[in-house]
Design an enzyme around this catalytic site. Structure first.
Site, PDB file in Angstrom:
ATOM      1  N   ASP A 178      -0.689  -7.105  -1.920  1.00 44.32           N
ATOM      2  CA  ASP A 178      -0.831  -6.383  -0.647  1.00 44.32           C
ATOM      3  C   ASP A 178      -0.477  -7.761   0.547  1.00 44.32           C
ATOM      4  O   ASP A 178       0.672  -7.910   1.023  1.00 44.32           O
ATOM      5  CB  ASP A 178      -2.154  -5.903  -0.193  1.00 44.32           C
ATOM      6  N   LEU A 237      -3.789 -13.636  -4.701  1.00 49.06           N
ATOM      7  CA  LEU A 237      -3.041 -14.586  -5.800  1.00 49.06           C
ATOM      8  C   LEU A 237      -2.850 -15.787  -5.153  1.00 49.06           C
ATOM      9  O   LEU A 237      -2.994 -17.107  -6.059  1.00 49.06           O
ATOM     10  CB  LEU A 237      -1.719 -13.930  -6.078  1.00 49.06           C
ATOM     11  N   LYS A 262       3.690  -4.222  -1.279  1.00 45.52           N
ATOM     12  CA  LYS A 262       3.951  -4.025   0.129  1.00 45.52           C
ATOM     13  C   LYS A 262       4.566  -4.995   0.730  1.00 45.52           C
ATOM     14  O   LYS A 262       3.877  -5.605   1.452  1.00 45.52           O
ATOM     15  CB  LYS A 262       2.473  -3.722   0.472  1.00 45.52           C
ATOM     16  N   ASP A 277      -7.867   2.148  -6.712  1.00 46.95           N
ATOM     17  CA  ASP A 277      -9.011   2.923  -6.234  1.00 46.95           C
ATOM     18  C   ASP A 277      -9.350   2.886  -4.658  1.00 46.95           C
ATOM     19  O   ASP A 277      -8.970   1.951  -3.973  1.00 46.95           O
ATOM     20  CB  ASP A 277     -10.355   2.499  -6.591  1.00 46.95           C
TER      21      ASP A 277
END
Ligand code: IMP
Ligand code: MG
Length: 188
Positions: free
Chosen positions: A107, A112, A135, A163
């Site tokens: 995202d 990372l 994204k 989730d």
């Protein structure tokens, strides 16, 4: 695939069917297989979100390999908490081994970006990154991702491991938030 699913207080609609995901994951598996044949790579799957993707990816990759799981959470609810916790659970010796990080979604790239230097210090032979979803419009911390399942718009998604406050991981397909105005991700 169900037409609408509800997780907690939010409604989600179909975005990627199980069949679409399966086809793409097999392609990624074959790509990794070609590149890593004879090299016995270590897949490091990032819990919890990547557990389903990782299990399908390693089965789509018919070469000698190992898999292990690490945990580093940066998210709470449907908005980023802004903090990344430290790596836990890495017991394998990664020194001189080719490592492939397996993520559910990249995202902002924060998770990372924080983790990579830690992993580099452990002296792996190489590091590549495989993510099911990316994204591109949300990237704040640019990182090079080697294998991308799908580039998606900046709308919150659940299912196939992803989730919303713990719910929705078991949906076989991926669903996106029905009302984009409920998307809270642009608050970093
Ligand atoms: P980043 O650090 O901003 O790249 O966020 C990565 C982590 O945030 C992922 O591993 C997910 O756990 C979580 N995340 C980001 N976007 C979504 C989403 O749309 N649905 C569910 N979890 C998400
Ligand atoms: Mg995650």
């Amino acid at each position: 695939m169900k037409q609408t699913v509800v997780a907690h207080d939010l409604a989600f609609e179909p975005f990627l069917s199980p069949e679409t995901i399966d086809k793409r994951v097999r392609e990624l598996g074959r790509e990794i297989e070609e590149r890593y044949r004879g090299k016995n790579p270590l897949f490091l799957a990032v819990l919890n979100g990547a557990f389903i993707f990782a299990s399908d990816l390693v089965r789509a990759c018919g070469i000698d390999c190992e898999i292990s799981f690490i945990r580093l959470a940066s998210y709470q609810g449907s908005r980023s908490s802004g903090e990344v916790k430290k790596v836990i659970g890495l017991k394998e010796d990664v020194r001189d081994r080719p490592v492939i990080i397996v993520e559910d979604i990249v995202d902002s790239g924060r998770t990372l970006t924080t983790f990579l230097p830690d992993l580099e210090k452990m002296g792996p032979a190489s590091i590549e990154i495989a993510t099911l979803l990316l994204k591109p419009e949300m990237i704040e911390f640019p990182i090079h991702v080697d294998y991308v399942g799908f580039e998606i718009p900046p709308r919150f998604v659940i299912g196939y491991g992803l989730d919303y406050d713990g719910q929705g991981r078991n949906f076989p397909g991926i669903y996106q938030l029905s009302k984009p105005e409920q998307n809270q991700q642009d608050e970093a």
